[in-house]
Enzyme design. Structure first.
Site, PDB file in Angstrom:
ATOM      1  N   HIS A  55      -6.647  13.950  10.216  1.00  0.00           N
ATOM      2  CA  HIS A  55      -5.213  14.226  10.352  1.00  0.00           C
ATOM      3  C   HIS A  55      -4.963  15.666  10.782  1.00  0.00           C
ATOM      4  O   HIS A  55      -4.009  16.308  10.351  1.00  0.00           O
ATOM      5  CB  HIS A  55      -4.471  13.934   9.044  1.00  0.00           C
ATOM      6  CG  HIS A  55      -4.537  12.504   8.609  1.00  0.00           C
ATOM      7  ND1 HIS A  55      -3.678  11.532   9.085  1.00  0.00           N
ATOM      8  CD2 HIS A  55      -5.375  11.861   7.753  1.00  0.00           C
ATOM      9  CE1 HIS A  55      -3.976  10.375   8.551  1.00  0.00           C
ATOM     10  NE2 HIS A  55      -5.006  10.536   7.739  1.00  0.00           N
ATOM     11  N   ASN A 127       0.132   6.125   5.490  1.00  0.00           N
ATOM     12  CA  ASN A 127      -0.023   5.949   6.930  1.00  0.00           C
ATOM     13  C   ASN A 127       1.137   5.132   7.472  1.00  0.00           C
ATOM     14  O   ASN A 127       2.003   4.683   6.723  1.00  0.00           O
ATOM     15  CB  ASN A 127      -1.347   5.236   7.241  1.00  0.00           C
ATOM     16  CG  ASN A 127      -2.568   6.134   7.045  1.00  0.00           C
ATOM     17  OD1 ASN A 127      -2.535   7.322   7.361  1.00  0.00           O
ATOM     18  ND2 ASN A 127      -3.627   5.572   6.507  1.00  0.00           N
TER      19      ASN A 127
END
Length: 491
Positions: A55, A127
Protein backbone atom coordinates in the site's frame (compact mmCIF):
# COMPACT_ATOMS: atom_id res chain seq x y z
CA UNK A 1 14.55 -34.46 -10.26
CA UNK A 2 16.86 -32.95 -7.66
CA UNK A 3 15.98 -33.53 -4.04
CA UNK A 4 14.35 -30.48 -2.49
CA UNK A 5 16.04 -28.90 0.54
CA UNK A 6 14.22 -28.88 3.89
CA UNK A 7 12.66 -25.54 4.82
CA UNK A 8 14.08 -24.11 8.06
CA UNK A 9 13.88 -21.03 10.24
CA UNK A 10 16.63 -18.46 9.86
CA UNK A 11 18.35 -20.23 12.75
CA UNK A 12 18.38 -23.49 10.77
CA UNK A 13 15.54 -25.24 12.61
CA UNK A 14 13.50 -27.48 10.29
CA UNK A 15 9.88 -26.41 9.73
CA UNK A 16 7.22 -29.14 9.70
CA UNK A 17 4.29 -27.03 8.46
CA UNK A 18 4.61 -23.78 6.52
CA UNK A 19 0.95 -23.59 5.52
CA UNK A 20 -1.03 -23.28 8.75
CA UNK A 21 -0.78 -21.10 11.82
CA UNK A 22 -0.78 -22.62 15.30
CA UNK A 23 -4.27 -22.12 16.70
CA UNK A 24 -6.50 -23.18 19.57
CA UNK A 25 -8.82 -25.32 17.47
CA UNK A 26 -9.41 -25.07 13.72
CA UNK A 27 -11.18 -21.70 13.99
CA UNK A 28 -8.59 -20.08 16.22
CA UNK A 29 -7.59 -17.86 17.83
CA UNK A 30 -3.84 -17.77 17.18
CA UNK A 31 -1.23 -18.70 19.77
CA UNK A 32 1.62 -16.29 20.48
CA UNK A 33 4.00 -19.25 20.78
CA UNK A 34 3.86 -19.60 16.98
CA UNK A 35 7.33 -18.11 16.67
CA UNK A 36 7.65 -18.59 12.93
CA UNK A 37 4.38 -16.76 12.23
CA UNK A 38 5.59 -13.76 14.26
CA UNK A 39 8.99 -14.03 12.60
CA UNK A 40 7.52 -14.02 9.09
CA UNK A 41 5.30 -11.04 9.82
CA UNK A 42 8.01 -9.05 11.60
CA UNK A 43 10.58 -9.80 8.89
CA UNK A 44 8.19 -8.77 6.13
CA UNK A 45 7.66 -5.42 7.84
CA UNK A 46 11.39 -4.74 7.59
CA UNK A 47 12.02 -5.87 4.01
CA UNK A 48 11.69 -2.47 2.36
CA UNK A 49 12.49 1.07 3.41
CA UNK A 50 11.36 3.74 3.75
CA UNK A 51 8.01 3.42 1.96
CA UNK A 52 5.26 1.11 3.16
CA UNK A 53 5.92 -2.57 2.44
CA UNK A 54 2.48 -2.77 0.85
CA UNK A 55 0.00 0.00 0.00
CA UNK A 56 2.90 2.37 -0.72
CA UNK A 57 1.05 4.47 -3.30
CA UNK A 58 -1.86 6.25 -1.70
CA UNK A 59 -4.26 9.18 -1.78
CA UNK A 60 -6.10 10.67 1.17
CA UNK A 61 -8.39 13.33 2.56
CA UNK A 62 -10.13 14.39 5.76
CA UNK A 63 -13.79 14.47 6.66
CA UNK A 64 -16.50 13.39 9.07
CA UNK A 65 -18.38 10.24 10.05
CA UNK A 66 -22.06 10.92 10.74
CA UNK A 67 -24.37 8.38 12.39
CA UNK A 68 -28.05 8.57 11.46
CA UNK A 69 -29.46 5.31 12.85
CA UNK A 70 -29.79 3.87 16.36
CA UNK A 71 -27.62 0.75 16.73
CA UNK A 72 -27.15 1.06 20.49
CA UNK A 73 -28.56 -2.46 20.91
CA UNK A 74 -25.37 -3.69 19.25
CA UNK A 75 -22.67 -1.31 20.47
CA UNK A 76 -21.88 1.21 23.18
CA UNK A 77 -19.21 2.88 21.01
CA UNK A 78 -19.80 6.61 21.37
CA UNK A 79 -18.80 7.31 17.77
CA UNK A 80 -21.57 4.98 16.56
CA UNK A 81 -24.46 6.44 18.53
CA UNK A 82 -27.24 8.19 16.61
CA UNK A 83 -26.37 11.82 16.00
CA UNK A 84 -22.63 11.39 16.60
CA UNK A 85 -20.27 13.28 14.30
CA UNK A 86 -16.59 12.24 14.36
CA UNK A 87 -13.60 13.77 12.56
CA UNK A 88 -11.74 11.27 10.39
CA UNK A 89 -8.97 10.66 7.91
CA UNK A 90 -9.19 8.33 4.89
CA UNK A 91 -6.32 6.90 2.87
CA UNK A 92 -6.87 4.88 -0.31
CA UNK A 93 -4.06 2.97 -1.99
CA UNK A 94 -2.94 0.24 -4.33
CA UNK A 95 -1.55 -2.93 -2.74
CA UNK A 96 1.34 -3.93 -4.97
CA UNK A 97 2.63 -0.75 -6.56
CA UNK A 98 5.57 1.18 -5.23
CA UNK A 99 5.44 4.86 -4.31
CA UNK A 100 6.00 5.91 -7.92
CA UNK A 101 3.60 3.41 -9.51
CA UNK A 102 0.74 4.52 -11.74
CA UNK A 103 -2.64 4.94 -10.06
CA UNK A 104 -4.75 3.30 -12.77
CA UNK A 105 -3.42 -0.25 -12.48
CA UNK A 106 -5.50 -3.37 -11.90
CA UNK A 107 -5.04 -4.06 -8.22
CA UNK A 108 -6.88 -4.35 -4.95
CA UNK A 109 -7.34 -0.93 -3.35
CA UNK A 110 -6.65 -0.23 0.28
CA UNK A 111 -9.44 1.55 2.17
CA UNK A 112 -8.04 2.77 5.50
CA UNK A 113 -10.04 4.95 7.88
CA UNK A 114 -8.99 6.68 11.12
CA UNK A 115 -11.71 8.07 13.37
CA UNK A 116 -10.65 10.53 16.10
CA UNK A 117 -13.17 9.58 18.79
CA UNK A 118 -13.47 10.86 22.36
CA UNK A 119 -12.38 7.40 23.55
CA UNK A 120 -9.25 7.39 21.41
CA UNK A 121 -8.56 6.55 17.78
CA UNK A 122 -10.52 3.85 16.01
CA UNK A 123 -8.83 2.53 12.87
CA UNK A 124 -10.65 0.43 10.30
CA UNK A 125 -8.06 -0.84 7.83
CA UNK A 126 -9.72 -2.63 4.94
CA UNK A 127 -9.88 -2.87 1.16
CA UNK A 128 -12.31 -2.17 -1.65
CA UNK A 129 -13.11 -5.90 -1.63
CA UNK A 130 -14.95 -7.85 1.09
CA UNK A 131 -12.50 -10.78 0.95
CA UNK A 132 -8.76 -11.41 0.53
CA UNK A 133 -6.39 -13.85 -1.20
CA UNK A 134 -5.40 -15.86 1.90
CA UNK A 135 -7.10 -16.83 5.14
CA UNK A 136 -4.08 -17.86 7.22
CA UNK A 137 -1.50 -15.15 8.06
CA UNK A 138 1.24 -17.74 7.67
CA UNK A 139 0.84 -17.22 3.92
CA UNK A 140 0.59 -13.43 3.88
CA UNK A 141 4.30 -12.69 3.48
CA UNK A 142 4.56 -15.38 0.79
CA UNK A 143 1.66 -13.82 -1.11
CA UNK A 144 3.11 -10.31 -0.90
CA UNK A 145 6.44 -11.59 -2.24
CA UNK A 146 4.62 -12.63 -5.43
CA UNK A 147 3.37 -9.05 -5.88
CA UNK A 148 6.82 -7.52 -5.60
CA UNK A 149 9.84 -7.65 -7.90
CA UNK A 150 11.60 -10.86 -8.90
CA UNK A 151 15.00 -11.01 -7.16
CA UNK A 152 16.82 -11.79 -10.43
CA UNK A 153 15.01 -9.73 -13.06
CA UNK A 154 13.90 -6.90 -10.73
CA UNK A 155 10.57 -6.90 -12.57
CA UNK A 156 7.06 -7.88 -11.54
CA UNK A 157 6.45 -11.56 -12.24
CA UNK A 158 3.04 -12.73 -13.52
CA UNK A 159 4.37 -16.28 -13.25
CA UNK A 160 4.98 -15.88 -9.52
CA UNK A 161 1.52 -14.39 -8.99
CA UNK A 162 -0.36 -17.08 -10.88
CA UNK A 163 1.80 -19.87 -9.54
CA UNK A 164 0.89 -18.84 -5.99
CA UNK A 165 -2.79 -18.23 -6.76
CA UNK A 166 -3.18 -21.50 -8.65
CA UNK A 167 -1.59 -23.35 -5.72
CA UNK A 168 -3.91 -21.56 -3.26
CA UNK A 169 -7.55 -22.33 -4.12
CA UNK A 170 -8.76 -20.06 -1.31
CA UNK A 171 -7.58 -17.11 -3.45
CA UNK A 172 -10.15 -17.72 -6.22
CA UNK A 173 -12.85 -15.50 -4.69
CA UNK A 174 -10.55 -12.48 -4.50
CA UNK A 175 -8.95 -13.24 -7.88
CA UNK A 176 -12.41 -13.32 -9.47
CA UNK A 177 -13.16 -9.86 -8.06
CA UNK A 178 -9.74 -8.54 -9.11
CA UNK A 179 -10.16 -9.79 -12.68
CA UNK A 180 -13.73 -8.45 -12.89
CA UNK A 181 -14.77 -4.89 -13.72
CA UNK A 182 -14.37 -3.86 -10.07
CA UNK A 183 -10.66 -4.66 -10.18
CA UNK A 184 -9.96 -1.33 -11.88
CA UNK A 185 -12.10 1.58 -10.56
CA UNK A 186 -11.58 4.98 -12.17
CA UNK A 187 -11.05 6.80 -8.86
CA UNK A 188 -11.24 6.35 -5.09
CA UNK A 189 -14.72 7.86 -5.14
CA UNK A 190 -16.14 5.16 -7.42
CA UNK A 191 -15.48 2.08 -5.31
CA UNK A 192 -16.83 0.53 -2.13
CA UNK A 193 -14.84 -0.04 1.02
CA UNK A 194 -15.00 -2.95 3.45
CA UNK A 195 -13.62 -3.74 6.88
CA UNK A 196 -13.29 -7.20 5.26
CA UNK A 197 -12.59 -8.97 8.56
CA UNK A 198 -15.18 -10.03 11.07
CA UNK A 199 -15.14 -7.72 14.07
CA UNK A 200 -17.24 -7.70 17.22
CA UNK A 201 -19.45 -5.14 18.90
CA UNK A 202 -20.31 -4.97 22.59
CA UNK A 203 -23.34 -3.09 23.93
CA UNK A 204 -23.97 -1.40 27.27
CA UNK A 205 -25.22 -4.73 28.70
CA UNK A 206 -21.88 -6.33 27.80
CA UNK A 207 -23.43 -8.50 25.09
CA UNK A 208 -21.35 -9.36 22.03
CA UNK A 209 -22.30 -9.70 18.37
CA UNK A 210 -20.12 -10.36 15.32
CA UNK A 211 -20.11 -7.64 12.68
CA UNK A 212 -18.96 -6.81 9.14
CA UNK A 213 -18.40 -3.18 8.08
CA UNK A 214 -19.37 -1.98 4.57
CA UNK A 215 -18.88 1.46 3.03
CA UNK A 216 -20.97 1.82 -0.14
CA UNK A 217 -20.00 4.55 -2.58
CA UNK A 218 -22.70 7.15 -3.22
CA UNK A 219 -20.94 8.22 -6.43
CA UNK A 220 -21.75 4.95 -8.20
CA UNK A 221 -19.37 2.30 -9.51
CA UNK A 222 -17.28 3.24 -12.53
CA UNK A 223 -14.43 1.19 -13.93
CA UNK A 224 -11.80 1.21 -16.66
CA UNK A 225 -11.13 -1.56 -19.11
CA UNK A 226 -7.47 -2.51 -19.39
CA UNK A 227 -7.24 -0.62 -22.68
CA UNK A 228 -8.78 2.51 -21.20
CA UNK A 229 -6.47 2.35 -18.18
CA UNK A 230 -3.40 2.00 -20.42
CA UNK A 231 -4.41 5.18 -22.21
CA UNK A 232 -4.91 6.99 -18.90
CA UNK A 233 -1.55 5.85 -17.51
CA UNK A 234 0.15 7.02 -20.70
CA UNK A 235 -1.08 10.54 -19.98
CA UNK A 236 -1.31 10.73 -16.20
CA UNK A 237 0.24 8.45 -13.59
CA UNK A 238 -1.52 10.37 -10.80
CA UNK A 239 -5.12 10.01 -12.02
CA UNK A 240 -6.56 8.90 -8.64
CA UNK A 241 -4.79 11.67 -6.76
CA UNK A 242 -5.96 14.21 -9.30
CA UNK A 243 -9.57 13.00 -9.16
CA UNK A 244 -9.82 12.94 -5.35
CA UNK A 245 -7.98 16.20 -4.75
CA UNK A 246 -9.78 17.96 -7.58
CA UNK A 247 -13.26 16.89 -6.49
CA UNK A 248 -12.76 18.14 -2.94
CA UNK A 249 -11.18 21.40 -4.11
CA UNK A 250 -14.28 22.01 -6.25
CA UNK A 251 -16.61 21.32 -3.31
CA UNK A 252 -17.85 18.01 -4.74
CA UNK A 253 -17.45 16.13 -1.48
CA UNK A 254 -17.61 12.33 -1.94
CA UNK A 255 -19.70 10.20 0.43
CA UNK A 256 -19.92 6.57 1.40
CA UNK A 257 -22.90 4.97 3.16
CA UNK A 258 -21.92 2.99 6.28
CA UNK A 259 -23.66 -0.37 6.64
CA UNK A 260 -23.09 -3.29 8.98
CA UNK A 261 -23.98 -6.96 8.93
CA UNK A 262 -24.70 -8.34 12.39
CA UNK A 263 -24.47 -11.98 13.47
CA UNK A 264 -25.53 -13.16 16.95
CA UNK A 265 -22.53 -14.52 18.82
CA UNK A 266 -24.09 -17.98 19.12
CA UNK A 267 -24.55 -18.26 15.32
CA UNK A 268 -20.85 -18.51 14.55
CA UNK A 269 -20.93 -22.28 14.06
CA UNK A 270 -24.28 -22.61 12.30
CA UNK A 271 -23.35 -22.07 8.64
CA UNK A 272 -21.46 -23.97 5.95
CA UNK A 273 -18.92 -21.12 5.93
CA UNK A 274 -16.63 -20.05 8.74
CA UNK A 275 -17.69 -16.46 9.59
CA UNK A 276 -14.10 -15.67 10.62
CA UNK A 277 -12.64 -16.73 7.24
CA UNK A 278 -11.33 -13.70 5.31
CA UNK A 279 -11.90 -15.46 1.97
CA UNK A 280 -15.66 -15.70 2.60
CA UNK A 281 -18.53 -13.21 2.67
CA UNK A 282 -21.65 -13.45 4.78
CA UNK A 283 -24.55 -13.89 2.33
CA UNK A 284 -26.93 -10.94 2.56
CA UNK A 285 -29.81 -13.41 2.74
CA UNK A 286 -28.39 -14.63 6.04
CA UNK A 287 -27.45 -11.22 7.43
CA UNK A 288 -28.97 -8.23 5.57
CA UNK A 289 -26.93 -5.00 5.64
CA UNK A 290 -28.18 -2.40 8.12
CA UNK A 291 -27.85 1.32 7.30
CA UNK A 292 -25.94 3.17 10.02
CA UNK A 293 -24.84 6.50 8.57
CA UNK A 294 -22.25 7.88 6.17
CA UNK A 295 -18.86 9.48 5.94
CA UNK A 296 -17.99 12.47 3.81
CA UNK A 297 -14.55 13.68 2.73
CA UNK A 298 -14.58 17.47 2.67
CA UNK A 299 -11.02 18.69 3.21
CA UNK A 300 -7.76 18.11 1.41
CA UNK A 301 -4.57 17.87 3.50
CA UNK A 302 -2.49 21.02 3.77
CA UNK A 303 0.69 18.95 3.58
CA UNK A 304 0.49 15.53 1.93
CA UNK A 305 3.60 14.15 3.64
CA UNK A 306 2.58 15.19 7.14
CA UNK A 307 -1.08 14.17 6.91
CA UNK A 308 -1.11 11.21 4.52
CA UNK A 309 2.38 9.75 4.17
CA UNK A 310 2.95 9.83 7.95
CA UNK A 311 -0.53 8.45 8.68
CA UNK A 312 -0.39 5.07 10.42
CA UNK A 313 -3.45 2.83 10.61
CA UNK A 314 -3.69 -0.34 12.67
CA UNK A 315 -6.51 -2.78 13.54
CA UNK A 316 -5.08 -2.76 17.07
CA UNK A 317 -6.76 0.62 17.55
CA UNK A 318 -10.29 -0.06 18.75
CA UNK A 319 -12.57 1.76 21.18
CA UNK A 320 -15.00 0.53 23.85
CA UNK A 321 -17.91 -1.11 22.06
CA UNK A 322 -15.85 -2.28 19.04
CA UNK A 323 -13.39 -5.17 19.19
CA UNK A 324 -11.91 -8.14 17.38
CA UNK A 325 -12.84 -11.73 16.58
CA UNK A 326 -11.01 -15.07 16.20
CA UNK A 327 -10.31 -14.18 12.53
CA UNK A 328 -6.72 -15.41 12.13
CA UNK A 329 -5.76 -12.77 9.58
CA UNK A 330 -7.15 -10.00 11.77
CA UNK A 331 -5.29 -11.26 14.82
CA UNK A 332 -2.00 -11.27 12.93
CA UNK A 333 -2.64 -7.77 11.60
CA UNK A 334 -3.23 -6.51 15.15
CA UNK A 335 0.46 -7.17 15.73
CA UNK A 336 1.87 -6.65 12.27
CA UNK A 337 0.53 -3.20 11.44
CA UNK A 338 1.65 -1.48 14.62
CA UNK A 339 5.02 -3.18 14.30
CA UNK A 340 5.35 -1.95 10.71
CA UNK A 341 4.74 1.62 11.86
CA UNK A 342 7.32 1.38 14.63
CA UNK A 343 9.83 0.34 11.99
CA UNK A 344 8.81 2.80 9.28
CA UNK A 345 8.05 5.91 11.36
CA UNK A 346 9.65 5.33 14.75
CA UNK A 347 8.98 4.12 18.25
CA UNK A 348 6.46 6.83 19.10
CA UNK A 349 4.71 7.14 15.73
CA UNK A 350 1.33 7.60 17.44
CA UNK A 351 2.43 10.99 18.74
CA UNK A 352 2.86 12.44 15.27
CA UNK A 353 0.04 14.99 14.81
CA UNK A 354 -1.87 12.99 12.19
CA UNK A 355 -1.83 9.87 14.39
CA UNK A 356 -2.28 11.54 17.78
CA UNK A 357 -5.49 10.88 19.69
CA UNK A 358 -7.68 13.90 20.33
CA UNK A 359 -8.50 12.82 23.85
CA UNK A 360 -6.28 12.55 26.96
CA UNK A 361 -3.59 9.85 26.63
CA UNK A 362 -2.00 8.19 29.66
CA UNK A 363 0.56 5.46 28.91
CA UNK A 364 3.79 4.11 30.37
CA UNK A 365 5.88 3.71 27.21
CA UNK A 366 9.33 5.21 27.83
CA UNK A 367 12.18 6.79 25.92
CA UNK A 368 13.54 5.57 22.59
CA UNK A 369 13.82 7.51 19.31
CA UNK A 370 11.34 10.36 18.83
CA UNK A 371 10.62 10.83 22.54
CA UNK A 372 9.57 14.45 21.95
CA UNK A 373 6.64 14.64 24.40
CA UNK A 374 6.37 14.80 28.21
CA UNK A 375 5.44 11.92 30.49
CA UNK A 376 1.83 10.81 30.06
CA UNK A 377 1.40 8.80 33.22
CA UNK A 378 -0.18 11.57 35.30
CA UNK A 379 2.91 12.15 37.46
CA UNK A 380 6.59 12.37 36.55
CA UNK A 381 7.48 10.06 39.45
CA UNK A 382 5.05 7.45 38.16
CA UNK A 383 7.06 5.88 35.35
CA UNK A 384 6.07 2.29 36.21
CA UNK A 385 2.82 0.56 37.20
CA UNK A 386 1.55 -0.12 39.80
CA UNK A 387 2.92 2.86 41.71
CA UNK A 388 2.18 5.01 44.77
CA UNK A 389 2.39 8.37 42.98
CA UNK A 390 -1.06 8.82 41.46
CA UNK A 391 -0.10 7.43 38.09
CA UNK A 392 -2.67 6.26 35.55
CA UNK A 393 -4.52 3.10 36.58
CA UNK A 394 -6.70 0.50 34.89
CA UNK A 395 -10.49 0.75 34.88
CA UNK A 396 -12.44 -2.51 34.86
CA UNK A 397 -15.53 -0.77 33.45
CA UNK A 398 -13.96 -1.25 30.02
CA UNK A 399 -13.51 -5.00 30.35
CA UNK A 400 -15.04 -6.98 27.49
CA UNK A 401 -17.15 -10.09 28.01
CA UNK A 402 -15.09 -13.31 27.83
CA UNK A 403 -14.82 -14.78 24.35
CA UNK A 404 -15.56 -18.48 24.08
CA UNK A 405 -12.90 -20.31 22.11
CA UNK A 406 -12.41 -23.87 21.00
CA UNK A 407 -11.29 -26.40 23.63
CA UNK A 408 -9.61 -28.52 20.95
CA UNK A 409 -5.92 -29.27 20.92
CA UNK A 410 -3.47 -26.63 19.75
CA UNK A 411 -2.08 -27.71 16.38
CA UNK A 412 -1.35 -26.53 12.86
CA UNK A 413 -4.74 -27.27 11.35
CA UNK A 414 -4.95 -27.53 7.57
CA UNK A 415 -7.13 -24.53 6.73
CA UNK A 416 -8.17 -26.11 3.42
CA UNK A 417 -9.64 -29.28 4.96
CA UNK A 418 -13.40 -29.32 4.49
CA UNK A 419 -13.38 -25.73 3.22
CA UNK A 420 -15.46 -24.95 0.13
CA UNK A 421 -13.41 -22.37 -1.75
CA UNK A 422 -15.46 -22.59 -4.93
CA UNK A 423 -19.10 -21.91 -3.99
CA UNK A 424 -18.84 -18.15 -3.47
CA UNK A 425 -16.58 -17.44 -6.51
CA UNK A 426 -19.07 -19.47 -8.54
CA UNK A 427 -21.97 -17.47 -7.14
CA UNK A 428 -20.16 -14.25 -8.05
CA UNK A 429 -19.49 -15.48 -11.59
CA UNK A 430 -23.14 -16.45 -12.05
CA UNK A 431 -24.19 -12.90 -11.15
CA UNK A 432 -22.15 -11.46 -14.02
CA UNK A 433 -23.68 -10.50 -17.35
CA UNK A 434 -22.35 -12.05 -20.54
CA UNK A 435 -20.43 -8.85 -21.29
CA UNK A 436 -18.93 -8.79 -17.78
CA UNK A 437 -17.81 -12.41 -18.17
CA UNK A 438 -16.09 -11.60 -21.46
CA UNK A 439 -14.21 -8.74 -19.81
CA UNK A 440 -13.32 -11.08 -16.93
CA UNK A 441 -11.77 -13.59 -19.35
CA UNK A 442 -9.95 -10.82 -21.23
CA UNK A 443 -8.53 -9.44 -17.98
CA UNK A 444 -7.32 -12.92 -17.03
CA UNK A 445 -5.65 -13.27 -20.42
CA UNK A 446 -3.88 -9.93 -20.10
CA UNK A 447 -2.68 -10.79 -16.59
CA UNK A 448 -1.54 -14.30 -17.63
CA UNK A 449 0.56 -13.23 -20.61
CA UNK A 450 3.80 -15.23 -20.59
CA UNK A 451 2.75 -17.51 -17.72
CA UNK A 452 3.69 -21.21 -18.21
CA UNK A 453 0.81 -23.27 -19.57
CA UNK A 454 0.84 -25.74 -16.66
CA UNK A 455 0.13 -22.89 -14.24
CA UNK A 456 -2.66 -21.60 -16.50
CA UNK A 457 -4.19 -25.09 -16.60
CA UNK A 458 -4.14 -25.25 -12.80
CA UNK A 459 -5.97 -21.91 -12.53
CA UNK A 460 -8.53 -22.94 -15.15
CA UNK A 461 -9.23 -26.09 -13.13
CA UNK A 462 -10.07 -23.98 -10.08
CA UNK A 463 -12.40 -21.78 -12.14
CA UNK A 464 -14.10 -24.90 -13.55
CA UNK A 465 -14.80 -26.16 -10.03
CA UNK A 466 -16.46 -22.83 -9.23
CA UNK A 467 -18.64 -23.03 -12.36
CA UNK A 468 -18.06 -25.08 -15.54
CA UNK A 469 -18.81 -22.03 -17.68
CA UNK A 470 -16.15 -20.10 -15.75
CA UNK A 471 -13.48 -22.71 -16.47
CA UNK A 472 -14.57 -23.32 -20.06
CA UNK A 473 -14.67 -19.61 -20.87
CA UNK A 474 -11.21 -18.99 -19.45
CA UNK A 475 -9.79 -22.07 -21.15
CA UNK A 476 -11.16 -20.95 -24.51
CA UNK A 477 -9.78 -17.45 -24.03
CA UNK A 478 -6.36 -18.91 -23.20
CA UNK A 479 -6.37 -21.18 -26.29
CA UNK A 480 -7.01 -24.36 -24.32
CA UNK A 481 -9.86 -26.84 -24.62
CA UNK A 482 -11.93 -27.64 -21.54
CA UNK A 483 -13.53 -31.04 -21.09
CA UNK A 484 -16.69 -31.30 -19.00
CA UNK A 485 -15.36 -33.04 -15.95
CA UNK A 486 -13.65 -32.15 -12.71
CA UNK A 487 -10.15 -32.08 -14.21
CA UNK A 488 -10.58 -29.93 -17.33
CA UNK A 489 -8.15 -28.42 -19.80
CA UNK A 490 -6.03 -30.09 -22.36
CA UNK A 491 -3.74 -28.33 -24.81
Amino acid sequence: MAKKPILTTTAGNPIADNQNSLTAGPRGPLLLQDYQLIEKLAHQNRERIPERTVHAKGWGALGDLVITADISKYTKAKALQKGARTSMLARFSTVAGELGAADAERDVRGFALKFYTEDGNWDLVGNNTPVFFVRDPYKFADFIHTQKRHPRTNMRSPTAMWDFWSLSPESLHQVTILMSDRGLPISPMHMNGYGSHTYSMVNARNERVWVKFHFKTEQGHRHYTNAEASEVVGKNRESFQEALFGAIEKGKFPRWKLQIQVMPEKNAGKHWYNPFDLTKVWPHGDYPPIDVGYFELNKNPENYFQEIELAAFSPSNVVPGISWSPDKMLQARIFSYADAHRYRLGTHYEHLPVNAARCPVHAYHKDGPMRFFPAETGNVDAYYEPNSFNGAVQDERYKEPPMEISSEAADRYNHRDGNDDYRQPGDLFRLMSRESRERLFNNYADAMAGVPVEIIKRQVAHCYKADPAYGEGLAARMGLSARIHSSPVAV
